[in-house]
Design a protein around this motif. Structure first.
Motif: not given
Ligand code: NAD
Length: 332
Positions: A194-218
């Motif tokens: 439908n119109d809502h994403e069912d697979v997504a990948f998110m990356t967050l850049y934090f200060p001091d080179k800390v990185i977060a990656h989130i993989n979500v999927n229905w």
């Protein structure tokens, strides 16, 4: 403390069961617009008032606090009404649909001297509490990255995409562990049904080179709940589906011994022991709801308050903007 619970779908029964199990709390009313949900609630709790009349529950003078356990798009209106009627509010994640709504509710609660707690359940699990401790006491060393896979088949939500449904768990954890605002966010994804994403990948850049990656999927054939956390000194794997040994801490890492030009890079790999720390047992939601009641009784602001909810919604808003531009970098 007397509670009214709004929404008795998938998650609502867990809230009611836990509230009912606490000493000194009582669920006096459950409201849901669905006759099917009301039927289930009445059968499970014959002595509780079960009604379709949400306004009646929110305005009841008998009730001290409202738990909002309905879909995301209803959180703002219901929380606002509850606060206007002088009730403390325990509201599901994600707090609201927009940051502006969250800010308005935070102001209103402050004015009315009422507490808001956003249900960031994972912060009360034995695993996240232990990871927090390992970071705080320096066991992992400086944090390098957080990399989470949270995938399964469904449950499709009708009002939000997979990012707004599943990523709040990781975003609340990351917010709690890193204690910093990300500098920028990138999100990509696709909608197949439908119109809502069912697979997504998110990356967050934090200060001091800390990185977060989130993989979500229905649309995953199997359920995976695995997070890797890498630090300068140690690394860990958190498999939330494991019955025991959910958390494994590896005394492994990389050390650069000399760096006299690209070709002279001397990399030392450390491969020491692995151990599985003991985790606090018991249901996270029980601890969280007890903490809510204690915060109200002691006049204390919970750490998962409206502001914590707002920080998660800001990250989600930035992710939505990036998603709509196929992964443009969005600064917070
Ligand atoms: N903390 C967690 O781990 C966790 C887990 C699952 C869901 N949730 C959150 O809980 C909320 C509900 O999710 P769910 O999976 O239970 O959804 P659901 O669709 O299964 O249930 C929602 C219920 O709310 C009722 N409802 C809808 N609008 C209403 C209204 N205006 N007034 C009264 N009742 C209304 C529906 O009839 C339904 O019974 C969401 O915000 C979701 O993100 C949190």
């Amino acid at each position: 403390m007397k509670f009214g619970v709004i929404g008795y779908g998938y998650w609502g029964p867990n809230i009611v069961r836990n509230l009912a199990s606490l000493e000194d709390t009582e669920v006096v009313a459950i409201a849901d617009i669905s006759p099917l949900a009301r039927g289930r609630a009445q059968k499970a709790y014959p002595n509780v008032q079960v009604t379709a009349d949400v306004a009646e529950v929110i305005s009841s003078t008998e009730i001290d606090a409202i738990a909002v356990v309905s879909p995301v798009w209803t959180h703002f209106e219901l929380t606002k009404k509850a606060l206007e009627h002088g009730k403390h509010v325990f509201v599901e994640k994600p707090f609201t649909s927009t940051a502006a709504q969250a800010e308005e509710l935070i102001d209103l609660a402050l004015q009315k001297k009422l507490k808001i707690m956003v249900d960031h359940t994972f912060l009360f699990t034995g695993a996240v509490k232990k990871i927090h401790q390992l970071l705080q006491e320096g066991t992992l060393g400086k944090l390098y990255y957080y990399d989470s896979t949270r995938v399964n088949l469904g449950l499709f939500q009708h009002d939000v995409n997979v990012l707004w449904d599943l990523a709040p768990h990781d975003l609340s954890i990351v917010d709690y562990l890193i204690h910093a605002t990300p500098e920028a966010v990138v999100a990509t994804g696709a909608s197949h049904l439908n119109d809502h994403e069912d697979v997504a990948f998110m990356t967050l850049y934090f200060p001091d080179k800390v990185i977060a990656h989130i993989n979500v999927n229905w649309l995953s054939p199997v359920k995976v709940r695995t997070t890797l956390i890498g630090g300068e000194k140690r690394m860990l794997v958190w498999n939330d589906l494991s019955a025991d040994e959910k958390l494994k801490v590896y005394d492994r890492g990389v050390q650069i011994d000399s760096q006299q030009g690209v070709y002279d890079l001397l990399v030392n790999y450390r491969s020491g022991d692995m151990w599985a720390p003991q985790l606090e047992r018991g249901e996270a939601l029980t601890r969280e709801l007890q903490y809510f009641v204690d915060c109200i009784s002691n006049g204390q602001d919970p750490f998962n308050d409206g502001s914590a909810g707002l920080r998660v919604v800001r990250m989600l808003e930035a992710a939505s903007e990036s998603l709509s531009k196929r992964g443009d970098l969005v600064y917070l």
